[in-house]
Design a protein around this motif. Structure first.
Motif, PDB file in Angstrom:
ATOM      1  N   UNK A  69      19.327  35.714  -8.015  1.00 43.03           N
ATOM      2  CA  UNK A  69      19.143  37.150  -8.237  1.00 43.03           C
ATOM      3  C   UNK A  69      18.023  37.404  -9.231  1.00 43.03           C
ATOM      4  N   UNK A  70      18.040  36.663 -10.334  1.00 39.22           N
ATOM      5  CA  UNK A  70      17.005  36.858 -11.349  1.00 39.22           C
ATOM      6  C   UNK A  70      15.618  36.550 -10.812  1.00 39.22           C
ATOM      7  N   UNK A  71      15.545  35.604  -9.882  1.00 43.01           N
ATOM      8  CA  UNK A  71      14.251  35.213  -9.319  1.00 43.01           C
ATOM      9  C   UNK A  71      13.728  36.250  -8.334  1.00 43.01           C
ATOM     10  N   UNK A  72      14.614  36.808  -7.508  1.00 43.31           N
ATOM     11  CA  UNK A  72      14.147  37.628  -6.416  1.00 43.31           C
ATOM     12  C   UNK A  72      14.259  39.129  -6.674  1.00 43.31           C
ATOM     13  N   UNK A  73      15.139  39.538  -7.568  1.00 40.72           N
ATOM     14  CA  UNK A  73      15.273  40.959  -7.875  1.00 40.72           C
ATOM     15  C   UNK A  73      14.340  41.316  -9.010  1.00 40.72           C
ATOM     16  N   UNK A  74      13.443  42.207  -8.777  1.00 45.91           N
ATOM     17  CA  UNK A  74      12.501  42.608  -9.806  1.00 45.91           C
ATOM     18  C   UNK A  74      13.174  43.466 -10.860  1.00 45.91           C
ATOM     19  N   UNK A  75      12.492  43.739 -11.925  1.00 47.33           N
ATOM     20  CA  UNK A  75      13.061  44.535 -13.017  1.00 47.33           C
ATOM     21  C   UNK A  75      13.446  45.950 -12.578  1.00 47.33           C
ATOM     22  N   UNK A  96      12.369  37.660   6.028  1.00 49.43           N
ATOM     23  CA  UNK A  96      11.282  37.865   6.983  1.00 49.43           C
ATOM     24  C   UNK A  96      11.555  37.169   8.320  1.00 49.43           C
ATOM     25  N   UNK A  97      12.491  36.228   8.336  1.00 44.09           N
ATOM     26  CA  UNK A  97      12.842  35.548   9.581  1.00 44.09           C
ATOM     27  C   UNK A  97      13.983  36.254  10.326  1.00 44.09           C
ATOM     28  N   UNK A  98      14.513  37.309   9.721  1.00 43.65           N
ATOM     29  CA  UNK A  98      15.622  38.034  10.337  1.00 43.65           C
ATOM     30  C   UNK A  98      16.981  37.493   9.974  1.00 43.65           C
ATOM     31  N   UNK A  99      17.009  36.534   9.065  1.00 43.24           N
ATOM     32  CA  UNK A  99      18.300  36.000   8.618  1.00 43.24           C
ATOM     33  C   UNK A  99      18.839  36.863   7.482  1.00 43.24           C
ATOM     34  N   UNK A 100      20.165  36.860   7.344  1.00 38.82           N
ATOM     35  CA  UNK A 100      20.778  37.664   6.281  1.00 38.82           C
ATOM     36  C   UNK A 100      20.512  37.024   4.930  1.00 38.82           C
ATOM     37  N   UNK A 101      19.922  37.819   4.067  1.00 37.98           N
ATOM     38  CA  UNK A 101      19.626  37.363   2.707  1.00 37.98           C
ATOM     39  C   UNK A 101      20.723  37.812   1.746  1.00 37.98           C
ATOM     40  N   UNK A 102      21.095  39.077   1.850  1.00 39.08           N
ATOM     41  CA  UNK A 102      22.175  39.638   1.034  1.00 39.08           C
ATOM     42  C   UNK A 102      23.022  40.577   1.888  1.00 39.08           C
ATOM     43  N   UNK A 103      24.191  40.857   1.378  1.00 39.14           N
ATOM     44  CA  UNK A 103      25.014  41.959   1.874  1.00 39.14           C
ATOM     45  C   UNK A 103      25.213  42.917   0.709  1.00 39.14           C
TER      46      UNK A 103
END
Length: 381
Positions: free
Chosen positions: A15-21, A119-126
């Motif tokens: 989360x810390x890596x992918x969610x921006x401030x 970007x591949x259409x796979x679920x990243x989060x719910x």
């Protein structure tokens, strides 16, 4: 490090890596309860609003599986369908019982679960959002329950009204029979005896005058008794039916008020039940009397026809007419018409009133042509 702690550390790092401030600020400060889960329904992040409704700290959820904390077979099937179909799901006023807080009882929630794809259409989060609608739902349930009780009570009162009216009809018929079969016969017998006494040639003149006066009084009493018997329940109604009763009413109105009552009876227009015949006769008689008193006419028409499964009776005149809304909403609120309409509701019929000042009046009474098979309503508690 234990597996759960590793999962918590991994999800936090992800989360810390992918969610921006900006996203973190929005997530942390939004007032809407919100949780981020992975595709296996493990918590990655929950905001304070979400943690508060569970009486936990936000960090307590990280790495935990949603359905380990909140087992619910139906909801789990829904969550898996979102993963399989990659389409959001919205639930409205969904009931839920907190396994760790049974004292809360059944609560109700609007919730939404929608997938975030890479970007591949796979679920990243719910993304799982909640809205507590327990108070509103319980209020609606209480209102629904109150309305159902009111409707039940209204049906009970209608049934009581119908029963009282039927009892009144029976009592009217009984009194009519007493007047016709007993009192009138006694009065006629008394008049016969007076006539015999008055026919004696050697009778004192004063006594003869007294007998003559007594005979006149008896004639008046017989006439009054006969009229009262017919007003209560004309024998022709029970003996020959509604059409014949309307014909009798036409003669009576002509004799009493010099009113021409035109009666039209269609084929097979006779109602099946005594209750409906009695009510129809009383209603039509009241409408005809109203025409005499208020419409300023010397002619009224009564037309009874069968239309499908209904009997339709139209009482019309070309008199003064009236403003329907003013009469029904006035000081006396057209009590007789309202009472007639309420009774028709109970019987499964209706009353339509067409009138305006200077345009005459038309009253359309619709009655069930056959006896209702409606299930007996609830008895009064």
């Amino acid at each position: 490090m234990h597996s759960r702690e590793k999962m918590r550390a991994k999800n936090t790092a992800l989360w810390n890596e992918q969610a921006g401030p900006i996203m973190e600020a929005f997530f942390s400060h939004t007032l809407e309860p919100m949780a981020i889960l992975d595709a296996e329904f493990n918590f990655i992040r929950v905001n304070d609003a979400y943690a508060k409704i569970a009486s936990r700290e936000s960090d307590d959820f990280i790495g935990e599986n949603h359905f380990d904390l909140y087992p619910h077979e139906e909801n789990e099937r829904i969550f898996r369908s979102v993963v399989d179909n990659k389409k959001p799901y919205l639930a409205l006023a969904k009931p839920f019982e907190h396994p760790d807080q049974p004292e809360r009882g059944t609560t109700y929630w609007n919730w939404k679960l929608f997938p975030i794809l890479d970007y591949k259409g796979a679920i990243k989060y719910l993304v799982f959002t909640l809205e507590d609608v327990t108070a509103e739902t319980r209020a609606k349930e209480r209102l629904k329950e109150a309305n159902e009780k009111l409707e039940k009570r209204a049906r009970q009162l209608q049934k009581m009204s119908a029963a009282l009216s039927a009892a009144e009809d029976r009592e009217r018929e009984r009194l009519s029979e007493v007047l016709h079969d007993d009192l009138q016969q006694r009065l006629v017998a008394a008049k016969f005896q007076i006539n015999i006494a008055a026919s004696r040639s050697n009778m004192n003149e004063d006594v003869a005058e007294q007998l003559e006066e007594a005979g006149k009084l008896l004639d008046g009493a017989i006439k009054k008794s006969r009229n009262l018997s017919h007003e209560l329940c004309p024998p022709v109604l029970s003996q020959y039916g509604l059409g014949a009763a309307f014909e009798w009413l036409a003669v009576e109105m002509g004799d009493l008020y010099d009113l021409t009552l035109e009666v039209i009876i269609g084929t097979e227009a006779e109602p099946d039940t005594e209750e409906i015949r009695s009510f129809a006769f009383k209603s039509v008689r009241e409408l005809v009397f109203n025409a005499v008193k208020h419409a300023g006419v010397d002619r009224v028409r009564v037309n009874m026809q069968r239309s499908g499964e209904q009997i339709q009776i139209i009482v019309s005149d070309e008199g003064k007419g009236f403003d329907v809304d003013s009469v029904l909403g006035g000081a006396n609120k057209g009590f007789g018409l309202l009472s007639m309409r309420e009774r028709l509701d109970v019987l499964g019929g209706s009353l339509l009133i067409k009138s305006s000042a200077g345009e005459g009046s038309e009253f359309v009474i619709c009655l069930p042509g056959e006896e209702s098979n409606e299930t007996e309503r609830e008895a009064v508690s």
